[in-house]
Scaffold this motif. Structure first.
Motif, mmCIF file in Angstrom:
data_model
loop_
_atom_site.group_PDB
_atom_site.id
_atom_site.type_symbol
_atom_site.label_atom_id
_atom_site.label_comp_id
_atom_site.label_asym_id
_atom_site.label_seq_id
_atom_site.Cartn_x
_atom_site.Cartn_y
_atom_site.Cartn_z
ATOM 1 N N LEU A 203 0.823 -1.207 0.000
ATOM 2 C CA LEU A 203 0.000 0.000 0.000
ATOM 3 C C LEU A 203 0.861 1.262 0.000
ATOM 4 O O LEU A 203 0.504 2.273 -0.623
ATOM 5 C CB LEU A 203 -0.941 -0.010 1.207
ATOM 6 N N ASN A 204 2.008 1.189 0.672
ATOM 7 C CA ASN A 204 2.917 2.334 0.680
ATOM 8 C C ASN A 204 3.507 2.573 -0.707
ATOM 9 O O ASN A 204 3.555 3.716 -1.185
ATOM 10 C CB ASN A 204 4.032 2.110 1.696
ATOM 11 N N TRP A 206 2.204 1.594 -3.555
ATOM 12 C CA TRP A 206 1.084 2.012 -4.401
ATOM 13 C C TRP A 206 0.853 3.517 -4.287
ATOM 14 O O TRP A 206 0.695 4.218 -5.285
ATOM 15 C CB TRP A 206 -0.167 1.246 -3.996
ATOM 16 N N GLN A 207 0.868 4.012 -3.047
ATOM 17 C CA GLN A 207 0.626 5.436 -2.823
ATOM 18 C C GLN A 207 1.796 6.292 -3.277
ATOM 19 O O GLN A 207 1.621 7.288 -3.997
ATOM 20 C CB GLN A 207 0.346 5.685 -1.339
ATOM 21 N N GLN A 208 3.019 5.907 -2.879
ATOM 22 C CA GLN A 208 4.195 6.715 -3.190
ATOM 23 C C GLN A 208 4.477 6.777 -4.689
ATOM 24 O O GLN A 208 4.971 7.802 -5.190
ATOM 25 C CB GLN A 208 5.425 6.164 -2.452
ATOM 26 N N ASP A 212 -3.198 4.685 -9.392
ATOM 27 C CA ASP A 212 -4.588 5.102 -9.250
ATOM 28 C C ASP A 212 -5.427 3.955 -8.677
ATOM 29 O O ASP A 212 -5.383 2.832 -9.183
ATOM 30 C CB ASP A 212 -5.135 5.524 -10.615
ATOM 31 N N GLN A 213 -6.224 4.253 -7.643
ATOM 32 C CA GLN A 213 -7.025 3.226 -6.981
ATOM 33 C C GLN A 213 -8.076 2.610 -7.887
ATOM 34 O O GLN A 213 -8.468 1.456 -7.698
ATOM 35 C CB GLN A 213 -7.723 3.822 -5.747
ATOM 36 N N TYR A 239 -8.669 -0.769 -0.883
ATOM 37 C CA TYR A 239 -7.949 0.383 -1.422
ATOM 38 C C TYR A 239 -7.670 0.288 -2.917
ATOM 39 O O TYR A 239 -7.375 1.286 -3.559
ATOM 40 C CB TYR A 239 -6.614 0.551 -0.679
#
Length: 274
Positions: A203-204, A206-208, A212-213, A239
């Motif tokens: 998840l980190n 994916w975000q960094q 796109d969710q 997410y």
């Protein structure tokens, strides 16, 4: 269904060995008669060095004492770095490697040129382990385990639009590989002691990395038979809308080796480096 291996014709078979701190394994198969296939795994002695474990493995494993048509050796390691293919020069191998990783004594730096991905993966292996392997298998091809994974997923992305993140989970680590169309954008390994660690890192990343969710996709595979696996998927689905489980049987058209649940995915993906 797998058939017994006939070692009287071992020179017709392909041997692939995988060396990792969480265990050693090997597969043997016939490239034409793929029902002739075999897989074996064993733990390592954590009180010994990698070189000592490798020496004992080569000495004590009877199946590895034959001659083979081709030998592949996978080194499962996080000690690697990538270089764009167009920027790589052979004489700069050590310089490029140690620009990104701290120096380590008694190490040989090896190189995998990935033509499909247009990158070069440089990886380190201690000299004594390298010596034992090359003495036993003089013509073996040595790979960082992320190399066949990168080639395999690169090919999978060529026909598709959008961004994709691939995650391969192991008992003590995880590889994460990202692409935008067929362009490699991310490659990293993470130490993990649980599937909760894997969830955190995924998840980190994916975000960094700005995935796109709603539009981008996460593909995930795990050999671990943990009760937390379903829990991990439930959390990720909160997410990430496009979450897919990688099925080895579907990816490799029910190749006999792919039907073996314990076989590591990087070992199967070696076919992309043929």
């Amino acid at each position: 269904m797998a058939q017994p291996i006939d070692f009287n014709k071992s020179e017709q078979y392909i041997l692939s060995i995988r060396l990792s701190t969480d265990g050693f394994s090997f597969s043997i198969y016939h490239p034409q008669y793929e029902s002739e296939a075999y897989f074996s795994s064993s733990p390592v002695n954590t009180q010994r060095s990698m070189a000592a474990n490798v020496k004992a493995y080569l000495t004590e494993t009877e199946e590895l004492k034959h001659s083979f048509k081709q030998v592949n050796i996978l080194i499962h390691t996080s000690r690697y770095t990538t270089v764009p293919l167009e920027l790589y020069e052979d004489e700069q191998t050590e310089l490029l490697f140690y620009q990104n990783l701290p120096p380590q004594s008694n190490e040989v730096i090896l190189c995998n040129i990935l033509g499909k991905s247009n990158v070069v993966i440089l990886f380190g292996l201690d000299k004594l382990t390298h010596l034992f392997l090359t003495e036993h298998f003089p013509n073996a091809r040595l790979f960082a385990s992320v190399s066949p994974l990168t080639e395999f997923f690169s090919h999978k992305c060529k026909q598709n639009e959008g961004r994709k993140l691939f995650a391969i989970l192991h008992p003590e680590s995880m590889e994460v590989i990202g692409f935008e169309k067929e362009q490699l954008t991310l490659l990293n390994s993470y130490p993990t002691s649980s599937l909760h660690d894997s969830c955190y890192y995924l998840l980190n990343v994916w975000q960094q990395a700005g995935f796109d969710q709603e539009k981008d996709a996460l593909y995930i595979h795990s050999n671990t038979q943990a009760d937390q696996w379903e829990e991990l998927l439930l959390v990720l689905r909160k997410y990430i809308r496009k979450l897919y489980i990688i099925n080895p049987q579907m990816e490799f058209n029910n190749l006999t080796l792919s039907l073996i649940k314990q076989i590591p995915f990087d070992m199967l993906s070696l076919t992309s480096c043929e």
